[in-house]
Design a protein around this motif. Structure first.
Motif, short mmCIF file in Angstrom:
data_model
loop_
_atom_site.label_atom_id
_atom_site.label_comp_id
_atom_site.label_asym_id
_atom_site.label_seq_id
_atom_site.Cartn_x
_atom_site.Cartn_y
_atom_site.Cartn_z
N VAL A 234 0.66 -1.19 0.12
CA VAL A 234 -0.25 -0.01 -0.13
C VAL A 234 1.11 1.43 0.11
CG1 VAL A 234 -1.98 0.81 0.93
CG2 VAL A 234 -1.55 -1.39 1.10
N GLY A 235 1.68 1.80 -1.24
CA GLY A 235 2.05 2.98 -1.23
C GLY A 235 3.26 2.23 -2.59
N LYS A 236 3.57 3.57 -3.01
CA LYS A 236 4.98 2.99 -3.99
C LYS A 236 6.04 3.35 -3.45
CE LYS A 236 6.55 5.15 -8.04
NZ LYS A 236 7.12 6.36 -9.15
N VAL A 237 6.18 4.00 -2.00
CA VAL A 237 7.34 4.26 -1.12
C VAL A 237 7.37 2.66 -0.86
CG1 VAL A 237 8.50 5.49 0.97
CG2 VAL A 237 6.65 6.79 -0.55
N VAL A 238 6.77 2.19 -0.33
CA VAL A 238 7.49 1.36 0.11
C VAL A 238 7.64 -0.10 -0.97
CG1 VAL A 238 6.26 -0.80 1.58
CG2 VAL A 238 5.25 1.44 1.48
N TRP A 239 7.41 -0.07 -1.88
CA TRP A 239 7.20 -1.42 -3.50
C TRP A 239 8.44 -0.46 -3.80
CZ3 TRP A 239 7.91 -5.66 -4.42
CH2 TRP A 239 7.99 -6.16 -6.00
N GLU A 240 8.93 0.63 -4.06
CA GLU A 240 9.75 1.11 -4.67
C GLU A 240 11.30 0.47 -3.18
OE1 GLU A 240 11.40 5.01 -7.24
OE2 GLU A 240 10.42 4.99 -5.52
N THR A 241 11.03 0.90 -2.27
CA THR A 241 12.30 0.94 -1.32
C THR A 241 12.35 -1.48 -1.34
OG1 THR A 241 11.68 2.16 0.03
CG2 THR A 241 12.39 0.35 1.37
N VAL A 242 11.23 -2.27 -1.73
CA VAL A 242 11.81 -3.46 -1.61
C VAL A 242 11.72 -3.25 -2.57
CG1 VAL A 242 10.82 -6.11 -2.31
CG2 VAL A 242 9.68 -3.87 -0.62
N GLU A 256 4.58 0.24 -13.55
CA GLU A 256 2.81 0.14 -13.65
C GLU A 256 2.33 0.10 -12.62
OE1 GLU A 256 0.96 -1.09 -16.88
OE2 GLU A 256 2.20 0.60 -18.89
N TRP A 257 1.15 0.16 -12.02
CA TRP A 257 0.93 -0.12 -10.93
C TRP A 257 0.25 -1.50 -10.85
CZ3 TRP A 257 1.24 2.63 -6.64
CH2 TRP A 257 1.15 4.58 -6.62
N ARG A 271 2.25 -13.43 -5.25
CA ARG A 271 2.01 -12.81 -6.06
C ARG A 271 2.48 -11.86 -5.50
NH1 ARG A 271 -2.33 -13.47 -10.44
NH2 ARG A 271 -1.10 -12.15 -11.90
N VAL A 272 2.39 -10.46 -5.68
CA VAL A 272 2.66 -9.09 -5.87
C VAL A 272 2.05 -7.71 -6.28
CG1 VAL A 272 4.37 -7.18 -5.25
CG2 VAL A 272 5.35 -9.35 -5.21
N PHE A 273 1.35 -7.34 -5.18
CA PHE A 273 0.53 -5.98 -5.72
C PHE A 273 -0.03 -5.12 -5.35
CE2 PHE A 273 -3.37 -4.33 -7.06
CZ PHE A 273 -4.59 -4.55 -8.45
N VAL A 274 0.58 -4.00 -5.80
CA VAL A 274 1.07 -2.32 -5.52
C VAL A 274 -0.25 -1.90 -5.85
CG1 VAL A 274 2.79 -0.54 -4.89
CG2 VAL A 274 3.67 -2.42 -5.66
N VAL A 275 -0.55 -1.07 -5.11
CA VAL A 275 -1.83 0.31 -5.13
C VAL A 275 -0.84 1.21 -4.46
CG1 VAL A 275 -3.65 -1.58 -4.58
CG2 VAL A 275 -2.47 -0.19 -2.53
N PRO A 276 -1.63 3.18 -4.68
CA PRO A 276 -1.53 4.03 -4.29
C PRO A 276 -1.71 3.60 -2.56
CG PRO A 276 -2.43 4.41 -6.44
CD PRO A 276 -2.79 2.93 -5.61
N SER A 277 -0.72 4.53 -1.82
CA SER A 277 -1.54 5.00 -0.48
C SER A 277 -2.00 5.08 -0.37
CB SER A 277 -0.32 5.72 0.23
OG SER A 277 -0.40 6.51 1.98
N ARG A 291 -10.20 3.32 -7.11
CA ARG A 291 -11.26 2.00 -7.13
C ARG A 291 -11.28 1.47 -8.03
NH1 ARG A 291 -17.28 4.23 -7.32
NH2 ARG A 291 -16.35 4.59 -9.09
N GLU A 292 -10.77 1.33 -8.80
CA GLU A 292 -10.68 0.43 -10.11
C GLU A 292 -9.72 -0.46 -10.42
OE1 GLU A 292 -10.90 3.31 -14.11
OE2 GLU A 292 -12.84 3.73 -14.33
N LEU A 293 -8.58 0.19 -10.12
CA LEU A 293 -7.06 -0.68 -9.54
C LEU A 293 -7.78 -1.51 -8.20
CD1 LEU A 293 -3.96 -0.78 -9.88
CD2 LEU A 293 -3.70 1.36 -8.53
N TRP A 294 -7.83 -0.98 -7.17
CA TRP A 294 -8.48 -2.05 -6.21
C TRP A 294 -9.16 -3.24 -6.40
CZ3 TRP A 294 -7.99 -2.43 -0.85
CH2 TRP A 294 -6.65 -1.63 -0.41
#
Length: 331
Positions: A234-242, A256-257, A271-277, A291-294
């Motif tokens: 939940v958040g690009k910052v988290v995934w970018e850190t990974v 892309e998300w 599996r790995v899924f990423v959404v905005p914070s 909402r569409e992404l979720w």
């Protein structure tokens, strides 16, 4: 007078009249004087009454307009518009403030956060994870916010969209759960949550990059121990850190998300899924986009429930009424 003398006299008069200087045409002032009436003397009539009649005023006004047209060049375009606005008389009762635009007040931007050591919020405790074996999805935030740390529940800030998106996407299809029910997510919905960094802070800006990167190894070990089918960052910052911890670089411009692939996914065992914070402080994406992404994730979650033969455990009426007060004041 003899005819010859008369002719000579007339010729002489015509010659003198021709040689005499001609009188200039009457000036505007001279022409205007014809329309000005004396306000003194005389009896009877408008000229002797000491008043100027409506007809005389109209005549003078007409003369002034004619004089203005003769002496001033015509204005066109913007100049004509401005001149007309200046010359046009305003009624005394007209609100002249209507044309004055009140400047809008600019919202004060919050100063960017700087690193805050753990001692800053030492009085607040980390919130407990909500985990169980073989979950469908574990949601991973960056770290607890101050509201979450104060209440002891994940994503508890009133402006946070986590539980609203959880419901609209179909992950919790029966209803929108309250933050105080976060520990019930594994048993009722097959969902869990944890954080990259355990200590609370006002926002991610108060954490150091080194601190976040150092936490990735422990997070990966935790996910491997519980064995979910997927994790959702939940958040690009988290995934970018990974990604940076794994590859030494960021996600790149073409990132892309949604579902992720590539080197950074290796080692998670799912599996790995990423959404905005979902934080209220992050307003760079619209509600419709989120909402569409979720919904992509929610559709997959419901499909996995059908495959696993699991049903959502609905709350009893007594359990639901027990949380009405919290629902009312936390939305």
């Amino acid at each position: 007078m003899p005819p010859k003398r008369r002719m000579l006299t007339e010729s002489l008069e015509q010659s003198e009249a021709h040689d005499a200087p001609q009188k200039p045409p009457p000036s505007f002032g001279g022409a205007l004087s014809k329309f000005v009436f004396s306000t003194t003397g005389g009896s009877g009539g408008d000229s002797g009454s000491g008043r100027i009649t409506r007809s005389s005023m109209r005549t003078v006004s007409t003369a002034r307009v004619v004089a203005t047209k003769l002496t001033k060049p015509a204005k066109t375009g913007v100049a004509a518009t401005v001149a007309a606005a200046v010359a046009e008389p305003k009624d005394e009762d007209e609100d002249t403030t209507a044309d004055i635009k009140t400047p809008k007040k600019k919202k004060k931007r919050r100063a960017p956060s700087v690193y805050a050591p753990p001692s800053t919020y030492a009085h607040l405790s980390p919130i407990p994870d909500a985990l169980a074996p073989n979950l469908i999805v574990i949601f991973i935030g960056i770290n607890p916010g101050l509201t979450s740390a104060t209440t002891g529940h994940a994503f508890a800030a009133p402006s946070n969209l986590f539980y609203r998106l959880l419901h609209s996407s179909g992950c919790t299809p029966d209803r929108r759960v309250a933050p105080c029910e976060d520990q019930e997510l594994p048993a009722r919905y097959g969902l869990g949550h944890t954080n990259l960094v355990g200590r609370p802070s006002r926002d991610a800006g108060e954490l150091s990059r080194a601190e976040m990167v150092a936490s990735v190894a422990g997070l990966r070990e935790k996910v491997g121990r519980w064995g979910p089918e997927a994790v959702c960052f939940v958040g690009k910052v988290v995934w970018e850190t990974v990604v940076k911890e794994k590859t030494g670089r960021g996600v790149g411009k073409g990132w892309e998300w949604g579902w992720q692939e590539g080197e950074a996914v290796e080692g998670w065992g799912c599996r790995v899924f990423v959404v905005p914070s979902t934080s209220g402080l992050v307003a760079g994406y619209s509600w419709e986009f989120k909402r569409e992404l979720w919904t992509v994730l929610g559709d997959w979650v419901q499909e996995r429930r059908r495959v696993r033969g699991e049903e959502v455990a609905l709350k009893t009426e007594e359990e639901f009424e027990g949380n009405l007060f919290f629902h009312k004041y936390s939305d």
